[in-house]
Design a protein around this motif. Sequence first.
Motif, mmCIF file in Angstrom:
data_model
loop_
_atom_site.group_PDB
_atom_site.id
_atom_site.type_symbol
_atom_site.label_atom_id
_atom_site.label_comp_id
_atom_site.label_asym_id
_atom_site.label_seq_id
_atom_site.Cartn_x
_atom_site.Cartn_y
_atom_site.Cartn_z
ATOM 1 N N SER A 263 0.830 -1.206 0.000
ATOM 2 C CA SER A 263 0.000 0.000 0.000
ATOM 3 C C SER A 263 0.861 1.250 0.000
ATOM 4 O O SER A 263 0.634 2.173 -0.785
ATOM 5 C CB SER A 263 -0.907 0.028 1.219
ATOM 6 N N ALA B 277 2.316 1.711 -3.312
ATOM 7 C CA ALA B 277 1.325 2.101 -4.319
ATOM 8 C C ALA B 277 0.994 3.588 -4.213
ATOM 9 O O ALA B 277 0.883 4.280 -5.221
ATOM 10 C CB ALA B 277 0.062 1.268 -4.164
ATOM 11 N N ARG C 251 -0.626 -2.734 -10.507
ATOM 12 C CA ARG C 251 -1.635 -3.500 -9.776
ATOM 13 C C ARG C 251 -2.935 -2.720 -9.548
ATOM 14 O O ARG C 251 -4.037 -3.229 -9.725
ATOM 15 C CB ARG C 251 -1.043 -3.950 -8.431
ATOM 16 N N PHE C 252 -2.802 -1.445 -9.179
ATOM 17 C CA PHE C 252 -3.987 -0.661 -8.828
ATOM 18 C C PHE C 252 -4.296 0.428 -9.857
ATOM 19 O O PHE C 252 -5.143 1.275 -9.616
ATOM 20 C CB PHE C 252 -3.786 -0.004 -7.458
ATOM 21 N N ILE C 253 -3.600 0.429 -10.958
ATOM 22 C CA ILE C 253 -3.719 1.552 -11.889
ATOM 23 C C ILE C 253 -4.599 1.209 -13.089
ATOM 24 O O ILE C 253 -4.379 0.207 -13.759
ATOM 25 C CB ILE C 253 -2.316 1.992 -12.366
ATOM 26 N N SER C 254 -5.611 2.027 -13.323
ATOM 27 C CA SER C 254 -6.387 1.920 -14.556
ATOM 28 C C SER C 254 -6.081 3.157 -15.388
ATOM 29 O O SER C 254 -6.336 4.269 -14.948
ATOM 30 C CB SER C 254 -7.893 1.881 -14.280
ATOM 31 N N CYS D 290 2.229 2.733 -17.185
ATOM 32 C CA CYS D 290 3.080 3.146 -16.066
ATOM 33 C C CYS D 290 4.266 2.205 -15.895
ATOM 34 O O CYS D 290 5.176 2.475 -15.116
ATOM 35 C CB CYS D 290 2.286 3.224 -14.774
#
Lengths: 194, 141
Positions: A28, A31, A127-130, A140
């Motif tokens: 986290s 991120a 992992r968390f990127i749209s 990215c």
Amino acid sequence: MIGVGKAKQYANVLDKPLSRGRQEVSLSAFAFLFSELVQYNQTQVDNIAELERRLEDAGYAVGARVLELLCHREKGNRRETRLLGILSFIHSTVWKVLFGKVADSLEKGTEHEDEYMISEKELLVNRFISVPKDMGAFNCGAFVAGIVRGVLDSAGFPAVVTAHFVPIEGQQRPRTTILIKFAEEVLRREARLG
Amino acid sequence: MAAIYSLFIINKSGGLIFYKDYGSAGRMDTNDSLRLASLWHSMHAISQQLSPIVGCTGIELLQADTFDLHCFQSLTGTKFFVVCEPGTQHMEVLLKVIYELYTDYVLKNPFYEMEMPIRCELFDLNLSQAIQKDRVSLLGR
């Protein structure tokens, strides 16, 4: 990558041993930091190519340092001098230290002799990127491409490294491929070494 | 089978930032969903003031003849609420799961602007998976 090992505190950073085994940081925290890095760079540029370049430059600095550290820690102050050696060093050693796992695949390009690809189904930084639709093919993973370029360049293998999304059949999410295109001199040297 | 009719996420000033409906019951157009979201925001705020209990955090569950409305408010004031069939169980857990997905796939996304409508592919993807899983576990009971 959750769970932080309790590290002993050293007053002087130079007293700290380099080979401290594997230390992991919170995913986290990473991120959020990475997200801020991207957001900051976004405010500094006016087009996507420029943003990609800035992320790559940020990664380059990481790569150059990682090579230095890992050659000392893992390889007894020796570094790879052959093409395949350095590629598998990135694919396994570097990837393991940075992302906690070996990269999903390392392949040679079919069309060009000087191209190699490292593919990852789910790149940790993504992992968390749209990525919004209006940003097109921006990835990215450019940051990771920069790391790879940093390692290669510092090891004497100048190359152009780019990150691309590649759709996989039957999967909703595309995988990320890091495309490595070596400079001519590298291939000429390889041919001479036999 | 117990069913979720719709899911709303509203920001701390009462603006609708995410709306999704499931199935035909309770479906509404964009204007209605915006109106309902800000209506709920105000009602929630008033309920806090009216409550005889000190430190009340607002309505958590509204039960009507034709639907139940479960609401979860995060510490930052973002509200998540689902409208579902009366008597549907485990909605609190589902709301927490949705909150977790929001913190992961929306807040950690560098391309999301705070307090703005949520347009994140990964959030949509994981949300539909979570709702699907919830439906399966409800069926299994």
